[in-house]
Design an enzyme around this catalytic site. Structure first.
Site, PDB file in Angstrom:
ATOM      1  N   GLN A  53       0.835  -1.193   0.000  1.00 27.66           N
ATOM      2  CA  GLN A  53       0.000   0.000   0.000  1.00 27.66           C
ATOM      3  C   GLN A  53       0.876   1.253   0.000  1.00 27.66           C
ATOM      4  O   GLN A  53       1.217   1.788   1.045  1.00 27.66           O
ATOM      5  CB  GLN A  53      -0.955   0.007   1.192  1.00 27.66           C
ATOM      6  CG  GLN A  53      -1.972   1.107   1.059  1.00 27.66           C
ATOM      7  CD  GLN A  53      -3.117   0.965   2.030  1.00 27.66           C
ATOM      8  OE1 GLN A  53      -3.287  -0.038   2.707  1.00 27.66           O
ATOM      9  NE2 GLN A  53      -3.921   1.997   2.097  1.00 27.66           N
ATOM     10  N   PHE A  54       1.213   1.718  -1.211  1.00 29.09           N
ATOM     11  CA  PHE A  54       2.070   2.897  -1.339  1.00 29.09           C
ATOM     12  C   PHE A  54       1.414   4.141  -0.758  1.00 29.09           C
ATOM     13  O   PHE A  54       2.094   5.093  -0.389  1.00 29.09           O
ATOM     14  CB  PHE A  54       2.469   3.127  -2.807  1.00 29.09           C
ATOM     15  CG  PHE A  54       1.378   3.677  -3.670  1.00 29.09           C
ATOM     16  CD1 PHE A  54       1.258   5.041  -3.871  1.00 29.09           C
ATOM     17  CD2 PHE A  54       0.469   2.830  -4.294  1.00 29.09           C
ATOM     18  CE1 PHE A  54       0.260   5.550  -4.669  1.00 29.09           C
ATOM     19  CE2 PHE A  54      -0.529   3.322  -5.099  1.00 29.09           C
ATOM     20  CZ  PHE A  54      -0.642   4.692  -5.287  1.00 29.09           C
ATOM     21  N   THR A  55       0.098   4.151  -0.616  1.00 25.30           N
ATOM     22  CA  THR A  55      -0.599   5.337  -0.107  1.00 25.30           C
ATOM     23  C   THR A  55      -0.271   5.629   1.354  1.00 25.30           C
ATOM     24  O   THR A  55      -0.603   6.705   1.852  1.00 25.30           O
ATOM     25  CB  THR A  55      -2.124   5.212  -0.290  1.00 25.30           C
ATOM     26  OG1 THR A  55      -2.589   4.068   0.414  1.00 25.30           O
ATOM     27  CG2 THR A  55      -2.485   5.103  -1.762  1.00 25.30           C
TER      28      THR A  55
END
Length: 150
Positions: free
Chosen positions: A78-80
């Protein structure tokens, strides 16, 4: 490296309407990688995840780890987690690592967690549009950052 750990009764990840991984009781780990992260960050976080005492003992006290209960783990990239919201209302993802850094570290995290747990961990597919379903037990949600080792 940042992770969000959720104690779950069950969790699954689907891609295109098909379930690619699911677990029963255990931990759902959302994982974000930044450019400065290394294998040392992976090792520190894996040790924290397997030892984290967030499951109830006989007295109803959070005193057991995922290992103690024989639980499972599901890890989703989850790069967010590296969103910057400093300017305006549209997040920036500049702090998230590029694929050449993040994919190997994500894969290493999953492999090391699997090694430590002595069982295969569930995963999503890096970079895919995933739908994550979970039953958060408690709820218990804990955030960790390898750059801020509280």
């Amino acid at each position: 490296m940042r992770i969000v750990i959720q104690r779950v009764s069950s969790a699954s990840v689907s891609i295109g309407g098909e379930t690619c991984s699911s677990i029963g009781a255990g931990l759902l780990v959302l994982l974000g990688v930044c450019a400065e992260d290394t294998a040392e960050d992976v090792e520190w976080l894996v040790k924290k995840v397997v030892g984290l005492r967030v499951f109830d003992d006989e007295q109803g006290v959070m005193n057991r780890s995922v290992m103690d209960i024989g639980g499972e783990a599901l890890v989703v990239s989850q790069f967010t987690l590296y969103a910057s919201y400093k300017k305006g209302n549209r997040p920036s993802w500049l702090r998230a690592a590029r694929h050449d850094i993040s994919i190997p570290l994500y894969e290493l995290f999953c492999q090391r967690l699997s090694d430590e747990m002595g069982r295969k961990v569930g995963t999503g597919r890096f970079g895919a549009d995933m739908q994550v379903s979970l039953v958060n037990d408690g709820p218990v949600t804990i955030c960790m950052d390898s750059r801020n080792r509280e």
